[in-house]
Motif scaffolding. Structure first.
Motif, PDB file in Angstrom:
ATOM      1  N   ILE A 168      35.378 -14.309   4.239  1.00 25.61           N
ATOM      2  CA  ILE A 168      34.779 -13.175   4.933  1.00 25.61           C
ATOM      3  C   ILE A 168      33.328 -13.524   5.205  1.00 25.61           C
ATOM      4  O   ILE A 168      32.632 -14.048   4.339  1.00 25.61           O
ATOM      5  CB  ILE A 168      34.858 -11.900   4.081  1.00 25.61           C
ATOM      6  N   GLN A 169      32.888 -13.256   6.424  1.00 20.78           N
ATOM      7  CA  GLN A 169      31.518 -13.573   6.812  1.00 20.78           C
ATOM      8  C   GLN A 169      30.869 -12.364   7.461  1.00 20.78           C
ATOM      9  O   GLN A 169      31.556 -11.523   8.032  1.00 20.78           O
ATOM     10  CB  GLN A 169      31.520 -14.752   7.789  1.00 20.78           C
ATOM     11  N   PRO A 170      29.533 -12.283   7.392  1.00 22.70           N
ATOM     12  CA  PRO A 170      28.859 -11.166   8.055  1.00 22.70           C
ATOM     13  C   PRO A 170      29.014 -11.271   9.573  1.00 22.70           C
ATOM     14  O   PRO A 170      28.975 -12.353  10.143  1.00 22.70           O
ATOM     15  CB  PRO A 170      27.391 -11.315   7.646  1.00 22.70           C
ATOM     16  N   VAL A 171      29.194 -10.117  10.202  1.00 24.29           N
ATOM     17  CA  VAL A 171      29.381 -10.067  11.651  1.00 24.29           C
ATOM     18  C   VAL A 171      28.047  -9.720  12.304  1.00 24.29           C
ATOM     19  O   VAL A 171      27.335  -8.823  11.856  1.00 24.29           O
ATOM     20  CB  VAL A 171      30.460  -9.027  12.018  1.00 24.29           C
ATOM     21  N   ASN A 172      27.732 -10.436  13.373  1.00 24.26           N
ATOM     22  CA  ASN A 172      26.517 -10.228  14.149  1.00 24.26           C
ATOM     23  C   ASN A 172      26.392  -8.746  14.539  1.00 24.26           C
ATOM     24  O   ASN A 172      27.352  -8.165  15.044  1.00 24.26           O
ATOM     25  CB  ASN A 172      26.621 -11.131  15.386  1.00 24.26           C
ATOM     26  N   PRO A 173      25.214  -8.121  14.324  1.00 24.24           N
ATOM     27  CA  PRO A 173      25.044  -6.706  14.675  1.00 24.24           C
ATOM     28  C   PRO A 173      25.323  -6.406  16.155  1.00 24.24           C
ATOM     29  O   PRO A 173      25.851  -5.341  16.484  1.00 24.24           O
ATOM     30  CB  PRO A 173      23.574  -6.415  14.337  1.00 24.24           C
ATOM     31  N   GLU A 174      25.005  -7.347  17.039  1.00 23.61           N
ATOM     32  CA  GLU A 174      25.291  -7.157  18.467  1.00 23.61           C
ATOM     33  C   GLU A 174      26.798  -7.060  18.708  1.00 23.61           C
ATOM     34  O   GLU A 174      27.266  -6.230  19.485  1.00 23.61           O
ATOM     35  CB  GLU A 174      24.699  -8.322  19.269  1.00 23.61           C
ATOM     36  N   LEU A 175      27.561  -7.894  18.011  1.00 23.85           N
ATOM     37  CA  LEU A 175      29.017  -7.864  18.131  1.00 23.85           C
ATOM     38  C   LEU A 175      29.576  -6.561  17.557  1.00 23.85           C
ATOM     39  O   LEU A 175      30.451  -5.940  18.155  1.00 23.85           O
ATOM     40  CB  LEU A 175      29.634  -9.075  17.421  1.00 23.85           C
ATOM     41  N   ARG A 176      29.056  -6.138  16.416  1.00 22.64           N
ATOM     42  CA  ARG A 176      29.479  -4.861  15.821  1.00 22.64           C
ATOM     43  C   ARG A 176      29.233  -3.701  16.792  1.00 22.64           C
ATOM     44  O   ARG A 176      30.090  -2.840  16.972  1.00 22.64           O
ATOM     45  CB  ARG A 176      28.709  -4.582  14.530  1.00 22.64           C
ATOM     46  N   ALA A 177      28.056  -3.690  17.413  1.00 23.80           N
ATOM     47  CA  ALA A 177      27.711  -2.627  18.356  1.00 23.80           C
ATOM     48  C   ALA A 177      28.655  -2.640  19.558  1.00 23.80           C
ATOM     49  O   ALA A 177      29.089  -1.590  20.031  1.00 23.80           O
ATOM     50  CB  ALA A 177      26.261  -2.773  18.807  1.00 23.80           C
ATOM     51  N   PHE A 178      28.985  -3.840  20.050  1.00 24.60           N
ATOM     52  CA  PHE A 178      29.907  -3.945  21.184  1.00 24.60           C
ATOM     53  C   PHE A 178      31.279  -3.376  20.812  1.00 24.60           C
ATOM     54  O   PHE A 178      31.861  -2.591  21.568  1.00 24.60           O
ATOM     55  CB  PHE A 178      30.051  -5.399  21.643  1.00 24.60           C
ATOM     56  N   ILE A 179      31.798  -3.766  19.667  1.00 21.21           N
ATOM     57  CA  ILE A 179      33.121  -3.301  19.242  1.00 21.21           C
ATOM     58  C   ILE A 179      33.113  -1.778  19.074  1.00 21.21           C
ATOM     59  O   ILE A 179      34.030  -1.086  19.510  1.00 21.21           O
ATOM     60  CB  ILE A 179      33.562  -4.024  17.948  1.00 21.21           C
ATOM     61  N   ARG A 180      32.061  -1.250  18.486  1.00 20.72           N
ATOM     62  CA  ARG A 180      31.931   0.203  18.334  1.00 20.72           C
ATOM     63  C   ARG A 180      31.903   0.892  19.701  1.00 20.72           C
ATOM     64  O   ARG A 180      32.499   1.949  19.884  1.00 20.72           O
ATOM     65  CB  ARG A 180      30.666   0.517  17.541  1.00 20.72           C
ATOM     66  N   SER A 181      31.239   0.250  20.689  1.00 19.72           N
ATOM     67  CA  SER A 181      31.135   0.856  22.027  1.00 19.72           C
ATOM     68  C   SER A 181      32.482   0.946  22.736  1.00 19.72           C
ATOM     69  O   SER A 181      32.648   1.748  23.651  1.00 19.72           O
ATOM     70  CB  SER A 181      30.146   0.068  22.891  1.00 19.72           C
TER      71      SER A 181
END
Length: 172
Positions: free
Chosen positions: A121-134
């Motif tokens: 398990i690795q930390p996910v880039n905040p930009e990627l997290r925001a995109f998925i949430r969007s």
């Protein structure tokens, strides 16, 4: 104290009555069924057999790819519902909003995206997290074996789910 004593008096009588009743209906060498098992949700869901022909089911996760329906796929995979496609990222740092842009057009929107990060398990880039949430999805980043297993279960339950899986041998 008197009330407690009265409540305990019938217990031995009840146990004897239960033993007599079960000995009349069940062989003595057969264990009693577990109540926990009798009411388990997984008794109602068959996770191995009777999977519909068109349903994706991961059977194998290897260092280089995934086994699905008797076919071994090399490299990363992207799964949406019962659709399976090759996916170009080779490591987590290559997973970007562009690599997941299909989720801007897929309807109905999956409720969750399982991101298989490889071996760890690795930390996910905040930009990627925001995109998925969007897109309206929730993100669950786990190792690829657990992502594939969770995908199988959620898909079999009939839930709308997606997975972006890197091969298990990927470490960074």
């Amino acid at each position: 104290m008197a009330v407690r004593g009265k409540a305990m008096v019938p217990l031995p009588t009840l146990v004897r009555a239960m033993r007599r009743r079960t000995s009349n209906h069940m062989p003595s060498n057969q264990p009693l069924p577990s109540l926990r098992r009798a009411f388990s949700l997984y008794d109602q869901i068959n996770l191995i057999d009777n999977v519909p022909e068109d349903q994706i089911r991961f059977k194998q996760v290897t260092d280089t790819g995934f086994g699905v329906k008797g076919v071994h796929y090399e490299g990363s995979l992207l799964c949406v519902g019962n659709l399976l496609m090759s996916w170009h990222p080779k490591k987590l740092s290559e997973v970007t909003p562009e690599s997941l842009s299909i989720f801007q057009t897929v309807r109905p929107v999956p409720e969750i995206l399982l991101l298989g990060c490889g071996k760890y398990i690795q930390p996910v880039n905040p930009e990627l997290r925001a995109f998925i949430r969007s897109t309206g999805m929730k993100l669950e980043a786990v190792d690829s074996r657990n992502a594939a297993s969770t995908y199988n279960i959620l898909n079999e339950e009939g839930r709308i789910v997606a997975a972006a899986l890197l091969p298990y041998g990927v470490e960074s």
